[in-house]
Write a protein that holds these residues in place. Structure first.
Motif, short mmCIF file in Angstrom:
data_model
loop_
_atom_site.label_atom_id
_atom_site.label_comp_id
_atom_site.label_asym_id
_atom_site.label_seq_id
_atom_site.Cartn_x
_atom_site.Cartn_y
_atom_site.Cartn_z
N ALA A 132 5.49 10.14 -6.54
CA ALA A 132 6.67 10.38 -7.37
C ALA A 132 6.33 10.35 -8.86
CB ALA A 132 7.74 9.32 -7.07
N GLY A 133 5.11 9.95 -9.18
CA GLY A 133 4.74 9.84 -10.59
C GLY A 133 5.35 8.64 -11.28
N VAL A 134 5.72 7.63 -10.49
CA VAL A 134 6.33 6.41 -11.02
C VAL A 134 5.49 5.22 -10.53
CG1 VAL A 134 8.39 4.94 -10.99
CG2 VAL A 134 8.64 7.42 -10.93
N PRO A 135 4.99 4.40 -11.43
CA PRO A 135 4.15 3.28 -11.00
C PRO A 135 4.98 2.13 -10.42
CG PRO A 135 4.41 3.22 -13.37
CD PRO A 135 5.12 4.47 -12.88
N ILE A 136 5.32 2.23 -9.13
CA ILE A 136 6.13 1.19 -8.49
C ILE A 136 5.39 -0.15 -8.51
CG2 ILE A 136 7.18 0.43 -6.32
CD1 ILE A 136 7.69 3.41 -5.72
N GLU A 137 4.09 -0.10 -8.21
CA GLU A 137 3.25 -1.29 -8.34
C GLU A 137 2.07 -0.92 -9.22
OE1 GLU A 137 0.19 -3.77 -5.72
OE2 GLU A 137 2.20 -3.83 -4.84
N PRO A 138 2.22 -1.06 -10.53
CA PRO A 138 1.14 -0.71 -11.45
C PRO A 138 -0.11 -1.55 -11.19
CG PRO A 138 3.18 -1.15 -12.63
CD PRO A 138 3.40 -1.55 -11.21
N GLU A 139 -1.24 -1.08 -11.64
CA GLU A 139 -2.52 -1.76 -11.42
C GLU A 139 -2.49 -3.21 -11.91
OE1 GLU A 139 -6.29 -2.38 -10.04
OE2 GLU A 139 -5.04 -0.61 -9.69
N SER A 140 -1.83 -3.46 -13.04
CA SER A 140 -1.76 -4.83 -13.56
C SER A 140 -1.03 -5.75 -12.58
CB SER A 140 -1.08 -4.86 -14.93
OG SER A 140 0.23 -4.33 -14.85
N GLN A 141 0.01 -5.23 -11.93
CA GLN A 141 0.73 -6.04 -10.95
C GLN A 141 -0.06 -6.16 -9.65
OE1 GLN A 141 4.70 -4.34 -10.73
NE2 GLN A 141 5.45 -5.91 -12.11
N THR A 142 -0.80 -5.13 -9.29
CA THR A 142 -1.65 -5.20 -8.11
C THR A 142 -2.64 -6.34 -8.26
OG1 THR A 142 -1.42 -2.85 -7.61
CG2 THR A 142 -3.34 -3.96 -6.70
N LYS A 143 -3.27 -6.43 -9.43
CA LYS A 143 -4.23 -7.51 -9.68
C LYS A 143 -3.56 -8.87 -9.61
CE LYS A 143 -7.32 -4.69 -12.49
NZ LYS A 143 -7.81 -4.40 -13.85
N LEU A 144 -2.37 -9.00 -10.24
CA LEU A 144 -1.63 -10.26 -10.23
C LEU A 144 -1.26 -10.66 -8.81
CD1 LEU A 144 -0.10 -12.58 -11.70
CD2 LEU A 144 1.85 -11.02 -11.83
N TYR A 165 0.83 -1.20 0.00
CA TYR A 165 0.00 0.00 0.00
C TYR A 165 0.87 1.26 0.00
CZ TYR A 165 -3.02 3.69 1.78
OH TYR A 165 -3.67 4.89 1.96
N HIS A 166 1.85 1.29 0.90
CA HIS A 166 2.71 2.47 0.99
C HIS A 166 3.64 2.61 -0.22
CE1 HIS A 166 1.32 2.40 5.20
NE2 HIS A 166 1.35 3.70 5.01
N MET A 167 4.04 1.50 -0.82
CA MET A 167 4.84 1.58 -2.05
C MET A 167 4.01 2.19 -3.17
SD MET A 167 8.03 -0.23 -1.86
CE MET A 167 8.23 -1.04 -3.40
N ARG A 168 2.73 1.82 -3.25
CA ARG A 168 1.85 2.41 -4.27
C ARG A 168 1.69 3.90 -4.03
NH1 ARG A 168 -0.94 -2.42 -3.52
NH2 ARG A 168 -2.51 -1.44 -2.22
N LEU A 169 1.50 4.30 -2.76
CA LEU A 169 1.39 5.73 -2.44
C LEU A 169 2.66 6.48 -2.82
CD1 LEU A 169 -0.39 5.84 1.06
CD2 LEU A 169 -1.36 6.35 -1.19
N MET A 170 3.80 5.89 -2.50
CA MET A 170 5.08 6.52 -2.82
C MET A 170 5.22 6.67 -4.34
SD MET A 170 8.93 5.38 -1.62
CE MET A 170 8.76 3.73 -2.24
N GLY A 171 4.83 5.65 -5.07
CA GLY A 171 4.90 5.71 -6.53
C GLY A 171 3.98 6.77 -7.10
N GLU A 172 2.77 6.88 -6.56
CA GLU A 172 1.84 7.91 -7.02
C GLU A 172 2.40 9.30 -6.76
OE1 GLU A 172 -1.88 7.07 -5.10
OE2 GLU A 172 -2.07 5.12 -6.10
#
Length: 108
Positions: A15-27, A6-13
């Protein structure tokens, strides 16, 4: 692990970098719901996601992950623990500093 993701996704958002993109979140969500999966995530926070995920499994449940990932067109590269534990290699002279540092570690 869910909190870390969750926090990695927030950090990515932020920074404007998809650390855990939606496709990987689903996987990863599908993977975490498989029997025998202890945890799953995106390794590190390098240049963003899309290139790798990991799953730590118990027993022989890695076959569940392999079948599921294959059905989603994801290649699983399996790694297993070594029953001998950590092995120090000395063939390559470049590793001398590393192996001597590892040898000096004492875990109680």
């Amino acid at each position: 692990m869910l909190g870390i993701r969750y926090h990695m996704r927030l950090m990515g958002e932020a920074a404007g970098v998809p650390i855990e993109p939606e496709s990987q979140t689903k996987l990863l969500d599908v993977t975490l719901n498989l029997e025998g999966v202890l945890l799953a995530g995106v390794p590190g926070a390098g240049a963003g996601g899309f290139d790798a995920v990991f799953a730590v499994t118990l027993g022989d449940s890695s076959s569940n992950v392999t079948k599921t990932w294959s059905s989603l067109n994801v290649l699983a590269l399996l790694v297993k623990e070594d029953p001998c534990g950590v092995s120090l290699e000395s063939v390559d002279p470049r590793t001398n500093k590393i192996t001597s540092a590892v040898s000096s570690i004492h875990i109680e």
